[in-house]
Design an enzyme around this catalytic site. Sequence first.
Site, mmCIF file in Angstrom:
data_model
loop_
_atom_site.group_PDB
_atom_site.id
_atom_site.type_symbol
_atom_site.label_atom_id
_atom_site.label_comp_id
_atom_site.label_asym_id
_atom_site.label_seq_id
_atom_site.Cartn_x
_atom_site.Cartn_y
_atom_site.Cartn_z
ATOM 1 N N HIS A 266 0.873 -1.180 0.000
ATOM 2 C CA HIS A 266 0.000 0.000 0.000
ATOM 3 C C HIS A 266 0.910 1.230 0.000
ATOM 4 O O HIS A 266 1.728 1.392 -0.905
ATOM 5 C CB HIS A 266 -0.921 -0.105 1.225
ATOM 6 C CG HIS A 266 -2.064 0.857 1.271
ATOM 7 N ND1 HIS A 266 -2.413 1.680 0.233
ATOM 8 C CD2 HIS A 266 -2.962 1.133 2.264
ATOM 9 C CE1 HIS A 266 -3.459 2.413 0.578
ATOM 10 N NE2 HIS A 266 -3.814 2.104 1.809
ATOM 11 N N HIS A 305 -2.246 -2.131 -9.954
ATOM 12 C CA HIS A 305 -3.221 -1.572 -9.013
ATOM 13 C C HIS A 305 -4.466 -2.451 -9.013
ATOM 14 O O HIS A 305 -4.830 -3.006 -10.044
ATOM 15 C CB HIS A 305 -3.610 -0.142 -9.426
ATOM 16 C CG HIS A 305 -4.210 0.627 -8.307
ATOM 17 N ND1 HIS A 305 -5.540 0.553 -7.994
ATOM 18 C CD2 HIS A 305 -3.649 1.446 -7.396
ATOM 19 C CE1 HIS A 305 -5.772 1.314 -6.942
ATOM 20 N NE2 HIS A 305 -4.643 1.865 -6.558
ATOM 21 N N ASP A 361 2.729 5.633 -6.843
ATOM 22 C CA ASP A 361 3.992 5.545 -6.111
ATOM 23 C C ASP A 361 5.219 5.455 -7.001
ATOM 24 O O ASP A 361 6.339 5.502 -6.509
ATOM 25 C CB ASP A 361 3.953 4.319 -5.178
ATOM 26 C CG ASP A 361 2.965 4.515 -4.057
ATOM 27 O OD1 ASP A 361 2.935 5.624 -3.500
ATOM 28 O OD2 ASP A 361 2.211 3.576 -3.748
HETATM 29 N N1 CMC Z 1 5.057 -6.610 -10.619
HETATM 30 C C1 CMC Z 1 4.972 -7.826 -11.216
HETATM 31 N N2 CMC Z 1 3.843 -8.525 -11.323
HETATM 32 C C2 CMC Z 1 2.739 -7.996 -10.776
HETATM 33 C C3 CMC Z 1 2.730 -6.739 -10.130
HETATM 34 C C4 CMC Z 1 3.953 -6.043 -10.064
HETATM 35 N N3 CMC Z 1 4.023 -4.855 -9.469
HETATM 36 N N4 CMC Z 1 1.500 -6.455 -9.685
HETATM 37 C C5 CMC Z 1 0.741 -7.496 -10.036
HETATM 38 N N5 CMC Z 1 1.483 -8.429 -10.706
HETATM 39 C C6 CMC Z 1 1.007 -9.675 -11.311
HETATM 40 C C7 CMC Z 1 0.743 -10.738 -10.247
HETATM 41 O O1 CMC Z 1 1.881 -11.538 -10.011
HETATM 42 C C8 CMC Z 1 -0.391 -11.509 -10.870
HETATM 43 O O2 CMC Z 1 0.144 -12.321 -11.886
HETATM 44 P P1 CMC Z 1 -0.460 -13.817 -12.140
HETATM 45 O O3 CMC Z 1 -1.860 -13.560 -12.645
HETATM 46 O O4 CMC Z 1 0.446 -14.427 -13.131
HETATM 47 O O5 CMC Z 1 -0.436 -14.495 -10.799
HETATM 48 C C9 CMC Z 1 -1.217 -10.422 -11.583
HETATM 49 O O6 CMC Z 1 -0.261 -9.400 -11.907
HETATM 50 C C10 CMC Z 1 -2.339 -9.858 -10.732
HETATM 51 O O7 CMC Z 1 -1.765 -9.383 -9.515
HETATM 52 P P2 CMC Z 1 -2.470 -9.448 -8.095
HETATM 53 O O8 CMC Z 1 -1.427 -9.491 -7.041
HETATM 54 O O9 CMC Z 1 -3.501 -10.546 -8.094
HETATM 55 O O10 CMC Z 1 -3.231 -8.049 -8.091
HETATM 56 P P3 CMC Z 1 -3.820 -7.300 -6.833
HETATM 57 O O11 CMC Z 1 -4.937 -6.487 -7.329
HETATM 58 O O12 CMC Z 1 -4.115 -8.255 -5.716
HETATM 59 O O13 CMC Z 1 -2.604 -6.391 -6.346
HETATM 60 C C11 CMC Z 1 -1.163 -4.589 -6.039
HETATM 61 C C12 CMC Z 1 -2.522 -5.041 -6.561
HETATM 62 C C13 CMC Z 1 -1.071 -3.060 -6.084
HETATM 63 C C14 CMC Z 1 -0.997 -5.033 -4.561
HETATM 64 C C15 CMC Z 1 -0.050 -5.239 -6.905
HETATM 65 O O14 CMC Z 1 -0.176 -4.802 -8.252
HETATM 66 C C16 CMC Z 1 1.342 -4.936 -6.382
HETATM 67 O O15 CMC Z 1 1.834 -5.674 -5.498
HETATM 68 N N6 CMC Z 1 2.033 -3.872 -6.901
HETATM 69 C C17 CMC Z 1 3.325 -3.477 -6.393
HETATM 70 C C18 CMC Z 1 3.145 -2.695 -5.104
HETATM 71 C C19 CMC Z 1 2.644 -1.293 -5.358
HETATM 72 O O16 CMC Z 1 3.138 -0.587 -6.222
HETATM 73 N N7 CMC Z 1 1.659 -0.871 -4.545
HETATM 74 C C20 CMC Z 1 1.101 0.475 -4.614
HETATM 75 C C21 CMC Z 1 -0.305 0.470 -5.074
HETATM 76 S S1 CMC Z 1 -0.921 2.126 -5.458
HETATM 77 C C22 CMC Z 1 -0.863 3.038 -3.997
HETATM 78 C C23 CMC Z 1 -1.521 2.405 -2.840
HETATM 79 O O17 CMC Z 1 -2.489 1.670 -2.925
HETATM 80 O O18 CMC Z 1 -1.060 2.696 -1.738
#
Ligand code: CMC
Length: 428
Positions: A266, A305, A361
């Site tokens: 987050h 996201h 971010d």
């Molecule tokens: N790098 C590489 N792969 C990713 C990333 C990433 N940053 N984000 C998602 N994926 C992949 C993930 O591995 C999955 O792949 P597969 O379908 O093959 O298993 C697919 O994309 C879907 O990801 P998810 O984890 O199921 O998606 P989510 O909606 O649960 O997670 C998230 C959203 C923001 C937690 C995630 O994209 C992430 O960890 N991003 C990096 C951390 C980040 O930048 N967070 C800030 C978010 S914006 C500000 C805030 O909210 O505070």
Amino acid sequence: MTDSLTVRDNRTGQEYDVPITDGTIRAADIGQIKVADEPGLAVYDPGFLNTASCRSAITYIDGDQGILEYRGYPIEQLAENSTFLEVAYLLVHGSLPTKDEYDQWVHNITYHTFVHENVKSFMEGFRYDAHPMGMLMASVGALSTFYPESRNISDADNRAIQVIRMIAKMPTLGAWSFRHAQGKPYVYPDNDLSYTANFLSMLFKMTEVTYEPDERLVKALDTLFILHADHEQNASTNAVRAVGSTQVDPYSAVSAGIGALFGPLHGGANEAVLRMLRRIGNVSEIPAFIEGVKNGNERLMGFGHRVYKNYDPRARIIKKAADDVFDVTGVNPLLAVAQELEKIALNDEYFVKRKLYPNVDFYSGLIYEALQFPPEFFTVLFAIGRTPGWLAQWLELVQDKEQKIARPKQIYTGDRTLDFTPAEQRWA
Ligand code: CMC
């Protein structure tokens, strides 16, 4: 067309009509579907991927189109033409202020920037290397002990004063957590300065009588606060609402939100992005890094996201603010790494297929670093910006007659009805 769903339970052959309102069905209606004396059907949704927890009139997001609006106003217009305190008023009160309302609001917030001296001693008790988010979370929670009347959440005037206090004191507590890490004396608020200029003064003032920040930096930081001010039901807002649903005071609820924001998935992502960029170091290392991400060894922080499946509109505005800041501070050398990383990722099948775009971010950390903030302080800046949003959501929650204490169901997977053997027999 009828706005309802007909569900046939193949276990019993019975059919149920479930009304559809605002594109949702009520989980309680699903609960009526049952076999004989078994518990009613429930919905399993870890991480709330497809569950609405409230009705809200604060923030609208269309993740596919990359749209973000506060109280109906597009984020681009607010970032360009408004101030953080005006946006805070908009979020909390629901409409833009008249001149008198705005002046009164700014006066009230300015008037409440000081904290009780005991808060200062409390903060001084932290270890020299305490993470500023831990200090912020604890000191905001501690404010509940200074304002015990804040527990009277059913009184509108009482709620209003706590909202003002919290928006006013957050920069003071945030700045002191920064000075603490540096071993520098805490700087008291200067109420002749604007909200954001005063914050910079409490961070950087040394012996000068009045700290005079560069107005371009004040504007850039104010814009960043606007961009972070609310984001509907994200993890920290959900934490504020879940804790607030117990009818606890707002300081305790917001301190829970700060805890949620601390996490690297987050608000902690901005800190993680900068550490990642430093680790990559230069453009030639990017292909190896991207391969590691695609092999699942790590994540490209600042990308992806839960809601945006298109470019995060805040990231676009931040890129512009970054240029303004770099005009004053000089370009952050890691900018080249970030830009190349973005270019490669946006053209790579892995990221395209998963609709992973830069989020808020990705570039904010570069600005914060150029402003001389250490990475561990980045999320404090996010928290100061998000405070009016948390409070607007808390106000909406406590006035929403439909809300109840947040209490999800579970699917129990453990053992049942084991016979307990006393310790002396088990250990014999
Ligand atoms: N790098 C590489 N792969 C990713 C990333 C990433 N940053 N984000 C998602 N994926 C992949 C993930 O591995 C999955 O792949 P597969 O379908 O093959 O298993 C697919 O994309 C879907 O990801 P998810 O984890 O199921 O998606 P989510 O909606 O649960 O997670 C998230 C959203 C923001 C937690 C995630 O994209 C992430 O960890 N991003 C990096 C951390 C980040 O930048 N967070 C800030 C978010 S914006 C500000 C805030 O909210 O505070």
